[in-house]
Design an enzyme around this catalytic site. Sequence first.
Site, PDB file in Angstrom:
ATOM      1  N   GLU A  33       0.819  -1.208   0.000  1.00  0.00           N
ATOM      2  CA  GLU A  33       0.000   0.000   0.000  1.00  0.00           C
ATOM      3  C   GLU A  33       0.858   1.265   0.000  1.00  0.00           C
ATOM      4  O   GLU A  33       0.522   2.252  -0.663  1.00  0.00           O
ATOM      5  CB  GLU A  33      -0.949   0.005   1.210  1.00  0.00           C
ATOM      6  CG  GLU A  33      -2.076  -1.013   1.123  1.00  0.00           C
ATOM      7  CD  GLU A  33      -2.967  -0.797  -0.080  1.00  0.00           C
ATOM      8  OE1 GLU A  33      -3.140   0.361  -0.518  1.00  0.00           O
ATOM      9  OE2 GLU A  33      -3.491  -1.797  -0.611  1.00  0.00           O
ATOM     10  N   TYR A 116      -6.814   5.845   5.002  1.00  0.00           N
ATOM     11  CA  TYR A 116      -6.945   4.871   3.909  1.00  0.00           C
ATOM     12  C   TYR A 116      -6.052   3.648   4.140  1.00  0.00           C
ATOM     13  O   TYR A 116      -6.504   2.499   4.056  1.00  0.00           O
ATOM     14  CB  TYR A 116      -6.595   5.504   2.555  1.00  0.00           C
ATOM     15  CG  TYR A 116      -6.231   4.463   1.526  1.00  0.00           C
ATOM     16  CD1 TYR A 116      -7.228   3.678   0.946  1.00  0.00           C
ATOM     17  CD2 TYR A 116      -4.906   4.198   1.211  1.00  0.00           C
ATOM     18  CE1 TYR A 116      -6.904   2.677   0.052  1.00  0.00           C
ATOM     19  CE2 TYR A 116      -4.572   3.199   0.326  1.00  0.00           C
ATOM     20  CZ  TYR A 116      -5.570   2.439  -0.255  1.00  0.00           C
ATOM     21  OH  TYR A 116      -5.256   1.438  -1.125  1.00  0.00           O
ATOM     22  N   ASP A 134      -9.712   5.471  -1.761  1.00  0.00           N
ATOM     23  CA  ASP A 134      -8.566   5.991  -2.495  1.00  0.00           C
ATOM     24  C   ASP A 134      -9.063   6.603  -3.800  1.00  0.00           C
ATOM     25  O   ASP A 134     -10.272   6.750  -4.017  1.00  0.00           O
ATOM     26  CB  ASP A 134      -7.531   4.889  -2.751  1.00  0.00           C
ATOM     27  CG  ASP A 134      -8.006   3.841  -3.759  1.00  0.00           C
ATOM     28  OD1 ASP A 134      -9.206   3.822  -4.105  1.00  0.00           O
ATOM     29  OD2 ASP A 134      -7.150   3.048  -4.212  1.00  0.00           O
ATOM     30  N   CYS A 188     -13.230   1.111 -14.245  1.00  0.00           N
ATOM     31  CA  CYS A 188     -13.644   2.519 -14.222  1.00  0.00           C
ATOM     32  C   CYS A 188     -12.405   3.410 -14.157  1.00  0.00           C
ATOM     33  O   CYS A 188     -12.180   4.144 -13.198  1.00  0.00           O
ATOM     34  CB  CYS A 188     -14.570   2.775 -13.032  1.00  0.00           C
ATOM     35  SG  CYS A 188     -15.477   4.336 -13.128  1.00  0.00           S
ATOM     36  N   CYS A 204     -25.420   3.538 -13.782  1.00  0.00           N
ATOM     37  CA  CYS A 204     -24.345   4.526 -13.603  1.00  0.00           C
ATOM     38  C   CYS A 204     -24.819   5.919 -13.995  1.00  0.00           C
ATOM     39  O   CYS A 204     -25.170   6.175 -15.147  1.00  0.00           O
ATOM     40  CB  CYS A 204     -23.131   4.135 -14.440  1.00  0.00           C
ATOM     41  SG  CYS A 204     -21.773   5.325 -14.334  1.00  0.00           S
TER      42      CYS A 204
END
Length: 347
Positions: A33, A116, A134, A188, A204
């Site tokens: 991360e 996060y 994020d 996406c 959407c």
Amino acid sequence: MSFSAQILCWFDKNKRSLPWRNDKDPYQIWLSEIILQQTKVIQGLPYYNKFIHAFPTIKHLANASEDEVLKLWQGLGYYSRARNLHYTAKEIVKKYNSVFPKDYKTILKLKGIGPYTAAAITSFAYNLPYAVVDGNVIRLLSRYFGVQTSFDSSKGKKEFQLLAEELLIKEEAGKNNQAIMEFGALQCVPKSPNCSICPLQNECFAFNNNLVFQLPKRAKKLKIKKRFFDFLIITQNDKLFIQKRKKGIWKGLYQFPLIEHEEVKSERIIKTSDTWRNMFEGATTTITKISPQIKHQLTHQTIYARFWHIDANILLPKNTDCIRKEELIQYPIPKLLEKYLKNIGII
């Protein structure tokens, strides 16, 4: 199916095989991360593999020198991440007997770990119900639900966090978080998303209102600062002079002696400056080459750099180390310097 159920279904079919997903080791998850902040997986994966090979445990990382850590990090940028990673590894060894904490609030107190990252570690490793938010998550939620609040505003940060928490399937928190992040990373995407094959297109908001490329919205415009660097590659026979940066974007990295300006300065002005005189007082120098100006783009800064190749007689510039040319490859240096030195064959 609900939004989250569709995401989980998509994830089962499309998830990437990534090494930190093979088990639930919090050290590996934390390392991945930190590396992947501001870095895509395709770029970050080789760095992750290098770090795990060099430092297979938190204790190995804690026992390394800062130079070793920064050398492995070289080229990733955002070097404060590497310094914080190293600092926190030492703290975990000292305060928690080399065992990564399990409590969200305890993890959040560790240097370099924000909400996060703490949510990612606790949910992926321990399946605790903390939602990750994020850039990938923000983009997906903004487009799907039509959230038009600027994501970098205080209101927007709260809105996206609350929405992610509402959508979280708590019994499968780790998988749910990984799925929504993966969907944003692979399906996406920021530019040219293939909406025609997206399983979420019917519901959407952005797709159905022709707003895919308008969402998410950013309030603040990045202010790009211009900086002008003249690096002095001073040689004495087979020796070079380097110095360790004490602050700034490249803190802890090594560079050549530097003269910095707020605007472009002529060669004459540089050679008659107080900085130049103080550096070369009492020495005989020969300028063998001055490189063309090189543009180096960072997120918030544009650096315009020149490299001066200078032969000097007996000289020891202040706050420098004298090394053999072949030793330079052992030191962590900024990407700008690495690229230039490779181009001219020094490393």
